[in-house]
Design an enzyme around this catalytic site. Structure first.
Site, PDB file in Angstrom:
ATOM      1  N   SER A 201       0.855  -1.107  -0.008  1.00  0.00           N
ATOM      2  CA  SER A 201       0.024  -0.312  -0.014  1.00  0.00           C
ATOM      3  C   SER A 201       0.816   1.288   0.051  1.00  0.00           C
ATOM      4  O   SER A 201       0.507   2.401  -0.354  1.00  0.00           O
ATOM      5  CB  SER A 201      -0.830   0.000   0.978  1.00  0.00           C
TER       6      SER A 201
ATOM      7  N   LYS B 122       0.278   4.385   6.652  1.00  0.00           N
ATOM      8  CA  LYS B 122      -0.342   5.177   5.734  1.00  0.00           C
ATOM      9  C   LYS B 122       0.293   6.587   5.751  1.00  0.00           C
ATOM     10  O   LYS B 122       1.221   6.758   6.793  1.00  0.00           O
ATOM     11  CB  LYS B 122      -1.895   5.394   5.808  1.00  0.00           C
TER      12      LYS B 122
END
Length: 269
Positions: A41, A102
């Site tokens: 990610s 993230k």
């Protein structure tokens, strides 16, 4: 004349073990902890197999710590402060209670939207310029996303050649993202980040479950600041997935030498 060696003082040894364990837990809870990258990610900033250090004190302290089972839940944060846009953070995901990593995109009061793959903050497009493609060596834990992105160098080494872009957030923080193809997450409705929350995204825009998706959809939604564990500081080492427990030599051949001690707080130009 022989001298009988003294016996082991098991009480003392146990006391040392308890103190050592407490010290390790204290460091992990209040100073820093190691983290392992399990997914794609955050490509190209982070690869699967990267190991890094997370600063636990960067945004203050919440109830999210190794002592969760024995300490009561705290509301808010002690000595808390908000992250900055562009920080890479490790968070506790509400969907599965696991640690995810993230990038902070939106802060309280920001309006965030995606339009045709372009990020908008407060109704203004975030600058996104093309850059040289990123070339990632294909490995056991980093296969190419699609066959058309796989290239073979003259020496025979396979690489994943991904189109790369540089985004620059308000405040000047720049970083690389990859955007391989159109997905429904490239067009999202505008959302307002509530007080005490952050909006997070992965740098790999096509393979990241993040704040574009609700926890019910397997994403993060608007994440409470209490769920932010700490700020990613630097990598320590990285493994390409070819290591085998029973083969110590492979522990060294699997090392990605160029991935050690990379700062995760520098911009990407």
């Amino acid at each position: 004349m022989s001298v009988k060696p003294p016996g082991i003082d098991w009480k003392k040894e146990l006391r040392y073990a308890v103190l050592l364990g407490a010290a390790v837990m204290g460091i992990w809870s209040f100073v820093a902890k190691p983290f392992y990258i399990p997914s794609e990610s955050m490509v190209p900033s982070l690869l699967v197999g990267d190991r890094l250090v997370v600063a636990k004190y960067a945004y203050g302290f919440s109830y999210l710590s190794p002592f969760v089972p024995v300490l009561p839940k705290m509301e808010g944060r002690l000595w808390g402060k908000m992250p900055e846009r562009g920080d890479i953070v490790v968070v506790k995901a509400p969907s599965d209670q696991k640690d995810w990593i993230k990038r902070v995109i939106g802060l309280p009061g920001d309006t965030v939207q995606m339009q045709e793959g372009v990020l908008y903050l407060n109704n203004t497009a975030v600058p996104k310029r093309p850059a040289a493609p990123t070339m990632i060596p294909e490995s056991e834990n980093m296969p190419c996303a699609r066959p058309e992105f796989r290239v073979v160098e003259a020496g025979g080494a396979p690489f994943c050649r991904y189109p790369r872009f540089i985004e620059t957030l308000p405040g000047g923080h720049s970083y690389a993202v990859i955007d391989l193809l159109f997905s429904y997450a490239d067009d999202t409705p505008p959302v307002l980040v509530p007080q005490g929350h952050v909006f997070l995204m992965g740098d790999n825009r096509d393979r990241s479950a993040d704040s574009r998706f609700s926890p019910e959809e397997g994403g993060l939604g608007m994440l409470p600041i209490e769920n932010v564990i700490g700020r990613a500081e630097f990598t320590t080492f990285s493994l390409d997935g070819s290591q085998r427990f029973w083969n110590p030599v492979s522990w060294f051949t699997a090392l990605r030498g160029d991935r050690a001690w990379l700062s995760l707080r520098d911009g990407d130009e």
